[in-house]
Write an enzyme that holds these catalytic residues in place. Structure first.
Site, mmCIF file in Angstrom:
data_model
loop_
_atom_site.group_PDB
_atom_site.id
_atom_site.type_symbol
_atom_site.label_atom_id
_atom_site.label_comp_id
_atom_site.label_asym_id
_atom_site.label_seq_id
_atom_site.Cartn_x
_atom_site.Cartn_y
_atom_site.Cartn_z
ATOM 1 N N CYS A 1 66.734 46.924 29.554
ATOM 2 C CA CYS A 1 66.114 48.188 29.990
ATOM 3 C C CYS A 1 65.257 47.950 31.237
ATOM 4 O O CYS A 1 65.601 48.343 32.334
ATOM 5 C CB CYS A 1 65.205 48.741 28.888
ATOM 6 S SG CYS A 1 66.054 49.271 27.441
HETATM 7 N N1 SAJ Z 1 57.287 41.426 29.707
HETATM 8 C C1 SAJ Z 1 56.336 40.648 30.321
HETATM 9 N N2 SAJ Z 1 55.036 41.073 30.318
HETATM 10 C C2 SAJ Z 1 54.682 42.258 29.719
HETATM 11 C C3 SAJ Z 1 55.673 43.039 29.103
HETATM 12 C C4 SAJ Z 1 56.964 42.600 29.100
HETATM 13 O O1 SAJ Z 1 56.636 39.571 30.857
HETATM 14 O O2 SAJ Z 1 53.488 42.573 29.736
HETATM 15 C C5 SAJ Z 1 58.681 40.982 29.734
HETATM 16 C C6 SAJ Z 1 59.230 40.726 28.349
HETATM 17 O O3 SAJ Z 1 59.037 39.374 27.975
HETATM 18 C C7 SAJ Z 1 60.712 41.058 28.526
HETATM 19 C C8 SAJ Z 1 60.707 42.143 29.587
HETATM 20 O O4 SAJ Z 1 59.466 42.024 30.284
HETATM 21 O O5 SAJ Z 1 61.410 39.935 29.001
HETATM 22 C C9 SAJ Z 1 60.843 43.541 29.016
HETATM 23 O O6 SAJ Z 1 59.885 43.633 28.002
HETATM 24 P P1 SAJ Z 1 59.540 45.034 27.255
HETATM 25 O O7 SAJ Z 1 58.347 44.790 26.397
HETATM 26 O O8 SAJ Z 1 59.464 46.121 28.220
HETATM 27 O O9 SAJ Z 1 60.740 45.164 26.245
HETATM 28 P P2 SAJ Z 1 62.078 45.993 26.328
HETATM 29 O O10 SAJ Z 1 62.895 45.620 27.496
HETATM 30 O O11 SAJ Z 1 62.688 45.879 24.975
HETATM 31 O O12 SAJ Z 1 61.576 47.457 26.584
HETATM 32 C C10 SAJ Z 1 61.607 48.405 25.572
HETATM 33 C C11 SAJ Z 1 61.658 49.675 26.342
HETATM 34 N N3 SAJ Z 1 62.248 50.682 25.525
HETATM 35 C C12 SAJ Z 1 63.182 51.468 26.117
HETATM 36 O O13 SAJ Z 1 63.484 51.372 27.279
HETATM 37 C C13 SAJ Z 1 63.806 52.483 25.279
HETATM 38 C C14 SAJ Z 1 60.308 50.095 26.825
HETATM 39 O O14 SAJ Z 1 60.325 51.469 27.228
HETATM 40 C C15 SAJ Z 1 59.262 49.911 25.800
HETATM 41 O O15 SAJ Z 1 58.005 50.276 26.353
HETATM 42 C C16 SAJ Z 1 59.235 48.449 25.425
HETATM 43 O O16 SAJ Z 1 60.488 48.222 24.755
HETATM 44 C C17 SAJ Z 1 58.079 48.122 24.508
HETATM 45 O O17 SAJ Z 1 57.048 48.791 24.630
HETATM 46 O O18 SAJ Z 1 58.210 47.155 23.758
#
Ligand code: SAJ
Length: 445
Positions: free
Chosen positions: A279
């Site tokens: 995403c």
């Molecule tokens: N990440 C970081 N630092 C952060 C947050 C994330 O390095 O502060 C990295 C994570 O390790 C990962 C990537 O970024 O590799 C994405 O992380 P994510 O927490 O955004 O996880 P996702 O990709 O599963 O995002 C989903 C998304 N859901 C949808 O798109 C429907 C996002 O909108 C959500 O906000 C997110 O999950 C969530 O909150 O966990």
């Protein structure tokens, strides 16, 4: 033949009394949970997936998605509220509402690949619309703004006598989120016409807790892009802050904790080895691509991509300096990469930066191993396959032998980090897994 208004009235009635039949195209991490929620809400639901194994598993009541317990699924299948079909028997389906939840990845040049969504539209046009007078088609897959009312609708619009009502509703599935699920995550929906918005809203109101109607499909498409671009850019920012803190010899984790005490106007993000997942690391490029066709370059998205995609190299340099501390070059050292899923406590490795780091370590001549309790096998972007190092890992920890360097890339909660520390000469911690642990063996991002 009913007049259009009469046909729509029939559709609205079938939504209200839940006699409307639902078809979900795509039984993946979005489609399966959504199907279960539709069936649970009282709509007879069918899933169509090209993967016949998935179809068979669903019909056996066996779930392949962590967020959908098999007990849930099998109950709905047994009560004949939910089933799955393979391509060849779509023809005998009489459905009223079609939800499209297919993958819309980026290709190698970061251009959107919407072929699955267009194929779904052709499937609908070619087989399903001919069966029923009026249908509601809702696209949930992430696309670039204007795709729904553009190419997606164009495929359907010359269909006579009735064009379907068409809307877009962004999927907001967050895999393994213990708090938010399909039902309690607010659902934004925007139609290509006001009528489509109304009918789609009426449907979702019977399926999820909160529905947010938007004035158009474009607003709904752009909502999803904003949500995920917001995250990607802030992840890029905090990664650059981490690099800055490295150069200033400041503990970035302490800085972030301190900034997080601000009760307003700040949202915590944490640095890491890059930005993975299907995403956040991908969706913003849909907007960038669309803007390029309008001769506008999004600087924010390009900059965030540049920073995030460089993080594996930055971590490689940290590993190199950590090995220098014990007078060992990367070349020939044994490096254990801990946690290859793209985020903690899931088994999904899509776009995981750990895979890029493993490839970089291999190129530098390190004997590279990985340990991740959720992931048995991985392929690096170049296609090299690695199996998880269970035996050697347990051996090392039991015999207290050691890896020259262990690098924490994803901090799963079920890993014994003390054991990792004891069985490594040095540890590079990119996720603050060793918060509060004072050891000169640890090099922190
Ligand atoms: N990440 C970081 N630092 C952060 C947050 C994330 O390095 O502060 C990295 C994570 O390790 C990962 C990537 O970024 O590799 C994405 O992380 P994510 O927490 O955004 O996880 P996702 O990709 O599963 O995002 C989903 C998304 N859901 C949808 O798109 C429907 C996002 O909108 C959500 O906000 C997110 O999950 C969530 O909150 O966990």
């Amino acid at each position: 033949m009913l007049l259009r208004s009469g046909v729509i009235k029939v559709l609205k009635e079938s939504i209200k009394n839940k006699t409307a039949k639902v078809l979900i195209i795509g039984g993946g991490y979005v489609g399966l949970p959504l199907s279960v929620q539709c069936a649970k809400s009282g709509y007879r639901t069918t899933i169509f997936d090209l993967d016949e194994n998935k179809v068979d598993k669903i019909n056996e009541g066996t779930s392949y998605i962590g967020d959908v317990p098999s007990s849930y699924l099998s109950k709905l299948v047994k009560s004949n509220m939910l089933n799955a079909v393979k391509k060849y028997n779509l023809h005998d389906l009489e459905v009223d509402i079609i939800l499209v939840c297919v993958p819309t990845p980026l290709n190698k040049t970061k251009d959107p690949d919407v072929s699955s969504a267009l194929n779904a539209a052709e499937t609908i046009y070619g087989t399903l619309l001919s069966i029923k007078n009026e249908q509601l088609v809702i696209l949930e897959s992430t696309v670039y703004p204007t795709f729904t009312s553009g190419p997606f609708t164009e495929l359907l619009e010359d269909y006579e006598p009735q064009k379907p009502l068409i809307a877009f509703s962004p999927e907001r599935i967050d895999p393994s989120n213990p708090t938010y699920n399909v039902y309690n995550t607010p659902k934004v929906v925007g139609g290509t016409t006001q009528e489509a918005t109304e009918v789609a809203t009426a449907f979702y109101k019977n399926v999820v807790e909160t529905v947010i109607p938007a004035s158009s499909a474009e607003v709904a498409e752009m909502t999803k892009i904003l949500e995920n671009t917001f995250r990607m850019i802030n992840i890029g920012l905090v990664n650059e802050i981490a690099i800055a803190c490295q150069k200033l010899d400041i503990n970035v984790w302490e800085v972030i904790e301190a900034a997080s005490t601000k009760p307003f106007g700040f949202m915590k993000f944490t640095p890491g080895p890059g930005c993975g997942g299907h995403c956040i690391s991908q969706d913003p490029h849909y907007l960038a691509w669309k803007l390029k066709t309008l001769k506008f370059n999004s600087k924010f998205i390009a900059l965030a991509e540049e920073i995030n995609s460089q993080m594996p190299i930055f971590v490689l340099n940290l590993i190199s300096s950590a090995l220098n501390k014990i007078k060992k070059p990367i070349n020939g050292s044994t490096v254990l990469v801990v946690g290859v899923a793209y985020k903690p406590d899931i088994d999904d490795v899509r776009e995981s930066p750990a895979l890029d780091l493993i490839e970089l370590l291999h190129q530098e001549g390190a004997e590279t191993l990985y340990y991740d309790p959720y992931v048995e096998k991985i392929w690096t972007p170049r296609g090299d396959m690695y199996s998880m190092v269970k035996e050697e890992f347990e051996l090392c920890t039991e015999l207290n032998q050691s890896f020259d360097c262990s690098v924490i890339t994803t901090n799963h909660s079920n890993i014994d980090y003390n054991m990792i520390l004891n069985s490594s000469k040095v540890v590079v911690d990119t996720r603050n897994a060793y918060k509060g642990v004072d050891s000169n063996k640890i090099v922190r991002l």
